[in-house]
Design a protein around this motif. Structure first.
Motif, PDB file in Angstrom:
ATOM      1  N   ASP A 218       9.705 -20.082 -17.868  1.00 37.15           N
ATOM      2  CA  ASP A 218      10.650 -21.204 -17.792  1.00 37.15           C
ATOM      3  C   ASP A 218       9.927 -22.554 -17.768  1.00 37.15           C
ATOM      4  N   VAL A 219       8.951 -22.707 -18.648  1.00 33.61           N
ATOM      5  CA  VAL A 219       8.173 -23.945 -18.739  1.00 33.61           C
ATOM      6  C   VAL A 219       8.922 -24.933 -19.629  1.00 33.61           C
ATOM      7  N   LEU A 220       9.191 -26.120 -19.101  1.00 27.30           N
ATOM      8  CA  LEU A 220       9.869 -27.148 -19.876  1.00 27.30           C
ATOM      9  C   LEU A 220       8.983 -27.541 -21.052  1.00 27.30           C
ATOM     10  N   SER A 221       9.496 -27.395 -22.251  1.00 29.38           N
ATOM     11  CA  SER A 221       8.716 -27.582 -23.475  1.00 29.38           C
ATOM     12  C   SER A 221       9.469 -28.476 -24.446  1.00 29.38           C
ATOM     13  N   THR A 222       8.733 -29.228 -25.238  1.00 32.10           N
ATOM     14  CA  THR A 222       9.369 -30.066 -26.251  1.00 32.10           C
ATOM     15  C   THR A 222       9.735 -29.227 -27.467  1.00 32.10           C
ATOM     16  N   ARG A 223      10.780 -29.659 -28.162  1.00 34.99           N
ATOM     17  CA  ARG A 223      11.244 -28.977 -29.360  1.00 34.99           C
ATOM     18  C   ARG A 223      10.898 -29.811 -30.583  1.00 34.99           C
TER      19      ARG A 223
END
Length: 161
Positions: free
Chosen positions: A92-97
């Motif tokens: 659940d690592v916040l990642s850019t799209r």
């Protein structure tokens, strides 16, 4: 991998993998290592399992990275095995799209960049590839997991610096 070495870059983050290695992969990894590149590799997402680290992470010339969750438990998907060197957050690592925005992603491919970034900080401070790897391992936090799950432990950049 060879491109990374030919550019003179210090760190290669390998969020890729397969169940078996090849001579081409092994040669590319060795080439980069010989050029002083620290190669960090995602252990793989074949868990739960034992002794299932994928390639190139299974090569002894890479730093294999497993994944833990926010509670510092091994992520259920994380591959494990004696090749695991370090662990980092990977669930659940916040990642850019691409194209904008963010989303939460999970995988050892999310954990690997944490360790790659830490290695880059150390190498920018003057550590060689082998020194940076050793420093990350020596300052890692033991989470109490078996070594085939966490290696030396979870990276701790604050202590490494």
């Amino acid at each position: 991998i060879e491109y990374t070495a030919n550019q003179g870059w210090d760190v290669g983050s390998l969020s890729l993998g397969g169940s078996s290695g090849s001579s081409a992969l092994k040669d590319a990894v060795q080439y980069a290592t010989d050029k002083g590149v620290t190669l960090l590799a995602a252990a793989g997402d074949s868990g739960p399992c034992t002794d299932c680290v994928g390639y190139p992470a299974a090569l002894n010339t890479t730093v294999a990275v497993s994944a833990v969750d926010r509670y510092e438990n091994l992520a259920g998907f994380s591959s494990t095995g004696p090749e695991v060197d370090l662990t980092a957050p990977g669930k659940d690592v916040l990642s850019t799209r691409a194209g904008g925005g963010t989303e939460r992603l999970s995988g050892t491919s999310m954990a690997c960049p944490h360790v790659s970034g830490a290695a880059a900080v150390l190498m920018a401070a003057g550590y060689s590839a082998s020194q940076a790897e050793r420093r990350l391992k020596n300052t890692a936090t033991d989470l109490g997991l078996p070594s085939n799950e966490q290696g030396a432990g979870q990276i701790d950049l604050g202590s490494a610096i």
